[in-house]
Design an enzyme around this catalytic site. Structure first.
Site, PDB file in Angstrom:
ATOM      1  N   LYS A 181      52.783  34.316  46.526  1.00 14.91           N
ATOM      2  CA  LYS A 181      53.563  35.609  45.413  1.00 14.91           C
ATOM      3  C   LYS A 181      52.625  37.438  45.144  1.00 14.91           C
ATOM      4  O   LYS A 181      51.577  37.257  44.979  1.00 14.91           O
ATOM      5  CB  LYS A 181      53.804  35.492  44.036  1.00 14.91           C
ATOM      6  CG  LYS A 181      54.447  35.911  43.600  1.00 14.91           C
ATOM      7  CD  LYS A 181      54.948  36.603  41.879  1.00 14.91           C
ATOM      8  CE  LYS A 181      53.627  37.713  41.711  1.00 14.91           C
ATOM      9  NZ  LYS A 181      53.611  39.149  41.192  1.00 14.91           N
ATOM     10  N   CYS A 289      37.789  45.072  41.270  1.00 15.54           N
ATOM     11  CA  CYS A 289      37.664  43.575  40.612  1.00 15.54           C
ATOM     12  C   CYS A 289      35.893  44.001  39.783  1.00 15.54           C
ATOM     13  O   CYS A 289      35.314  43.265  39.654  1.00 15.54           O
ATOM     14  CB  CYS A 289      37.596  42.484  40.920  1.00 15.54           C
ATOM     15  SG  CYS A 289      37.239  42.104  42.409  1.00 15.54           S
ATOM     16  N   GLU A 386      36.890  45.565  31.321  1.00 19.16           N
ATOM     17  CA  GLU A 386      37.449  45.766  31.902  1.00 19.16           C
ATOM     18  C   GLU A 386      38.160  47.432  31.550  1.00 19.16           C
ATOM     19  O   GLU A 386      39.253  46.930  31.490  1.00 19.16           O
ATOM     20  CB  GLU A 386      37.441  44.840  33.382  1.00 19.16           C
ATOM     21  CG  GLU A 386      37.978  44.986  34.604  1.00 19.16           C
ATOM     22  CD  GLU A 386      38.794  44.015  35.463  1.00 19.16           C
ATOM     23  OE1 GLU A 386      39.205  43.249  34.796  1.00 19.16           O
ATOM     24  OE2 GLU A 386      38.399  43.735  36.643  1.00 19.16           O
TER      25      GLU A 386
HETATM   26  P1  TAP Z   1      47.483  40.176  36.555  1.00 16.65           P
HETATM   27  O1  TAP Z   1      48.298  40.685  35.339  1.00 16.65           O
HETATM   28  O2  TAP Z   1      46.036  38.996  36.074  1.00 16.65           O
HETATM   29  O3  TAP Z   1      48.575  39.608  37.703  1.00 16.65           O
HETATM   30  C1  TAP Z   1      47.734  38.764  39.452  1.00 16.65           C
HETATM   31  C2  TAP Z   1      49.401  38.649  39.693  1.00 16.65           C
HETATM   32  O4  TAP Z   1      49.441  37.119  39.035  1.00 16.65           O
HETATM   33  C3  TAP Z   1      50.261  39.350  40.012  1.00 16.65           C
HETATM   34  O5  TAP Z   1      50.660  38.867  41.715  1.00 16.65           O
HETATM   35  C4  TAP Z   1      50.900  39.360  38.832  1.00 16.65           C
HETATM   36  O6  TAP Z   1      52.329  39.630  39.066  1.00 16.65           O
HETATM   37  C5  TAP Z   1      51.339  37.472  38.323  1.00 16.65           C
HETATM   38  N1  TAP Z   1      51.202  37.135  37.312  1.00 16.65           N
HETATM   39  C6  TAP Z   1      51.329  37.970  36.014  1.00 16.65           C
HETATM   40  N2  TAP Z   1      51.814  37.026  34.785  1.00 16.65           N
HETATM   41  C7  TAP Z   1      51.533  35.302  35.740  1.00 16.65           C
HETATM   42  C8  TAP Z   1      51.525  34.480  34.923  1.00 16.65           C
HETATM   43  N3  TAP Z   1      51.531  33.970  34.137  1.00 16.65           N
HETATM   44  N4  TAP Z   1      51.254  33.099  36.073  1.00 16.65           N
HETATM   45  C9  TAP Z   1      51.415  33.524  37.245  1.00 16.65           C
HETATM   46  N5  TAP Z   1      51.306  34.301  37.832  1.00 16.65           N
HETATM   47  C10 TAP Z   1      51.282  35.657  36.898  1.00 16.65           C
HETATM   48  O7  TAP Z   1      46.218  40.992  37.390  1.00 16.65           O
HETATM   49  P2  TAP Z   1      46.450  42.981  38.186  1.00 16.65           P
HETATM   50  O8  TAP Z   1      46.826  43.109  36.793  1.00 16.65           O
HETATM   51  O9  TAP Z   1      47.264  42.748  39.123  1.00 16.65           O
HETATM   52  O10 TAP Z   1      45.110  42.713  38.705  1.00 16.65           O
HETATM   53  C11 TAP Z   1      43.704  43.304  38.102  1.00 16.65           C
HETATM   54  C12 TAP Z   1      43.200  42.305  38.241  1.00 16.65           C
HETATM   55  O11 TAP Z   1      43.068  41.409  39.181  1.00 16.65           O
HETATM   56  C13 TAP Z   1      41.604  42.868  37.964  1.00 16.65           C
HETATM   57  O12 TAP Z   1      41.614  42.308  36.083  1.00 16.65           O
HETATM   58  C14 TAP Z   1      40.496  42.828  38.672  1.00 16.65           C
HETATM   59  O13 TAP Z   1      39.685  42.559  38.427  1.00 16.65           O
HETATM   60  C15 TAP Z   1      41.209  41.455  39.369  1.00 16.65           C
HETATM   61  N6  TAP Z   1      40.767  41.039  40.147  1.00 16.65           N
HETATM   62  C16 TAP Z   1      39.937  40.126  41.078  1.00 16.65           C
HETATM   63  C17 TAP Z   1      39.393  39.409  42.323  1.00 16.65           C
HETATM   64  C18 TAP Z   1      38.470  39.139  42.306  1.00 16.65           C
HETATM   65  S1  TAP Z   1      38.089  38.876  43.667  1.00 16.65           S
HETATM   66  N7  TAP Z   1      38.252  38.741  41.383  1.00 16.65           N
HETATM   67  C19 TAP Z   1      39.939  41.477  43.664  1.00 16.65           C
HETATM   68  C20 TAP Z   1      41.069  41.161  43.241  1.00 16.65           C
HETATM   69  C21 TAP Z   1      41.430  41.556  41.409  1.00 16.65           C
HETATM   70  P3  TAP Z   1      53.035  41.157  38.608  1.00 16.65           P
HETATM   71  O14 TAP Z   1      52.307  41.809  39.308  1.00 16.65           O
HETATM   72  O15 TAP Z   1      54.647  40.911  38.504  1.00 16.65           O
HETATM   73  O16 TAP Z   1      52.489  41.012  37.172  1.00 16.65           O
END
Ligand code: TAP
Length: 481
Positions: A181, A289, A386
């Site tokens: 997804k 991240c 963050e």
């Molecule tokens: P999230 O809000 O956590 O979303 C990540 C993914 O999870 C999206 O596809 C989201 O869908 C989905 N999601 C949301 N709620 C969910 C639930 N309850 N159950 C299952 N899936 C769910 O993060 P984001 O804002 O997209 O990304 C930013 C975060 O990712 C930051 O904290 C960043 O540090 C972290 N990140 C970490 C890494 C590594 S390698 N550690 C790499 C990149 C990013 P939607 O898009 O529809 O909300």
């Protein structure tokens, strides 16, 4: 001296957008329960309509993945699986310009970054893992490690295609099938990747892509037909997923948030360190991240480093992400812009001193000027939370021990940077910094052969390298593990 650049926009002509995209299930694009729109964050223009996968669609995708796992993929010899991965890698290279332009349109990141970083690294991940597919018995996990089954993968919006590659390539190389997804705001390159799977003649059901929002992700990770969950995203959602998987017997890896320290000692070459600081926090608008979002500068060079940093920030070009001269693109969504603005306001309210690069912001779209906060204390929210945007918090230190203490004073532990000319100090710091990756005299370097992952609230499990394979293999029953 400031150079003026004429516009150098990359053409959008290479991308053929469909009006509407279905879900990719069982090797074909199929309709789902409802639709939503994906927009360009730089212009707020609607790019396409995308299907929202409901629980019954997720169910279909998991069934297709299970069938492909049992009938074809898990039984296929590794050398045959490897051929498909090599083919996908070459197709990513062949279609690299199309992928880069589409990524920039949907995500808002500068074309220079999608063209030179995201897409080449995505291809590299498939090449690297293609090479492993027939050598898993020699990876150090015993003679016959087995695949896990059907993997549910959920990824964020900051590196849409690259995070897909980090997830899909090792899963497939190890003999698993996948339901992935992508993030709600950046589904388009994953759907183009689905076309690449068709072009590569990948057996139907080996890769399935279900677009949607958090509820789709929730349905996927909770699905009883999933054997392993791999999640990259926020720590908050990661915790929720860990709870959902806790009693299910599913294997789980979590790649979560970070608040990395970038530590500059007084013997570091200032110009190089400043380039590293800028790359560390303003690359991809700080939507990284492992971004170096906390700068720790040794007190004796604080004035010099800050003056050079402000000078350099003044030369960053913000604007049209498709312009090849752009350094800083758009913020990915209004929601993310609101989050950045709220945290920046808290920094001002708590008494830190804000300076933003003097760059004009476009009228439409979501934008935030590169910003640096000084007079930051460790208690401030901007030093602890963050921000996931182009905002740097600067703290100072006197001794290496103080630098280590401040760098480790975070619930996260994904990455860190050290700038000094002394090799012994680099090793001394690296052995004390509690972070999955420590860069020395550089920052934000990635390679598929190098494992990446976190400590503490940055998650667990590794992606990339030999270590990353383990997350997709059942190694029990192998005597030499
Ligand atoms: P999230 O809000 O956590 O979303 C990540 C993914 O999870 C999206 O596809 C989201 O869908 C989905 N999601 C949301 N709620 C969910 C639930 N309850 N159950 C299952 N899936 C769910 O993060 P984001 O804002 O997209 O990304 C930013 C975060 O990712 C930051 O904290 C960043 O540090 C972290 N990140 C970490 C890494 C590594 S390698 N550690 C790499 C990149 C990013 P939607 O898009 O529809 O909300």
């Amino acid at each position: 001296m400031r150079f003026e650049y004429s516009p150098a926009p990359e053409s959008r002509a290479i991308v053929t957008l469909r009006d509407s995209y279905g879900l990719f299930i069982g090797g074909a694009f199929v309709p789902g329960s409802s639709v939503f729109k994906t927009i360009s964050p730089a212009s707020e223009e609607v790019l396409a309509e995308v299907t929202h996968a409901g629980p019954e669609d997720v169910d279909r995708a998991v069934a297709a993945a299970r069938q492909a796992y049992e009938r074809t993929w898990s039984a296929m010899p590794g050398r045959e699986r490897g051929k498909y991965l090599f083919r996908i890698a070459r197709l990513i290279q062949e279609r690299s310009r199309e992928l880069a332009v589409l990524e920039t349109m949907d995500n808002g990141k500068p074309i220079r970054e999608s063209r030179d970083v995201d897409v080449p690294l995505a291809a590299a991940h498939f090449f690297y893992h293609a090479g492993w597919a027939d050598k898993l018995g020699y990876a150090g996990f015993g003679p016959s490690p087995r695949p896990l089954g059907v993997v549910g993968q959920v990824i964020p919006w900051n590196f849409p295609l690259l995070m897909l590659a980090w997830k899909v390539a090792p899963a497939l190389a190890c003999g698993n099938t996948v339901v992935l997804k992508p993030a709600e705001t950046t589904p388009l390159t994953a759907l183009l990747f689905a076309e690449i799977c068709q072009q590569a003649d990948l057996p139907p059901g080996v890769v399935n892509i279900v677009t949607g929002d958090g509820a789709t992700g929730q349905a996927l990770v909770a699905h009883p037909g999933i054997d392993k969950v791999a999640f990259t995203g926020s720590t908050e959602v990661g915790k929720e997923i860990a709870r959902a998987c806790a009693v299910s017997g599913k294997r789980l890896t979590l790649e979560l948030g970070g608040k990395a320290a970038n530590v500059v000692f007084d013997d570091a070459p200032v110009d190089q360190a400043v380039e590293g600081i800028v790359n560390g926090i303003f690359f991809n608008q700080g939507h990284v991240c492992c971004a170096g979002s906390r700068l720790l500068v040794q007190e004796s060079v604080y004035d010099e480093v800050l003056a050079a940093l402000r000078r350099r920030m003044g030369t960053l070009r913000l604007g049209d992400p498709l312009d090849k001269n752009t350094d800083v693109g758009a913020i990915n969504s209004r929601a993310q812009l609101d989050k950045i603005s709220e945290l920046v306001s808290s920094g001002e309210a708590e008494g830190a001193s804000r300076w933003s690069a003097p760059c004009p912001l476009p009228d439409r779209g979501f934008w935030f000027a590169p910003t640096v906060f000084t007079e930051v204390s460790q208690a401030h929210r901007i030093a602890r939370e963050e921000i996931f945007g182009p905002v740097l918090s600067v703290l100072t230190f006197r001794t290496p021990a103080e630098a280590v203490e401040k760098a480790n004073n975070t619930p996260y532990g994904l990455s860190a940077g050290v700038w000094t000319e002394k090799g012994s100090l680099i090793l001394w710091m690296a052995s004390r910094l509690r972070a999955g990756v420590v860069w020395a005299n550089t920052f934000n370097r990635f390679d598929p052969s190098s494992p990446f992952g976190g400590y503490k609230e940055s998650g667990f499990g590794r992606e990339g390298g030999r270590h990353g394979l383990e997350a997709y293999l059942d190694v029990t029953g192998n005597a030499d593990v």
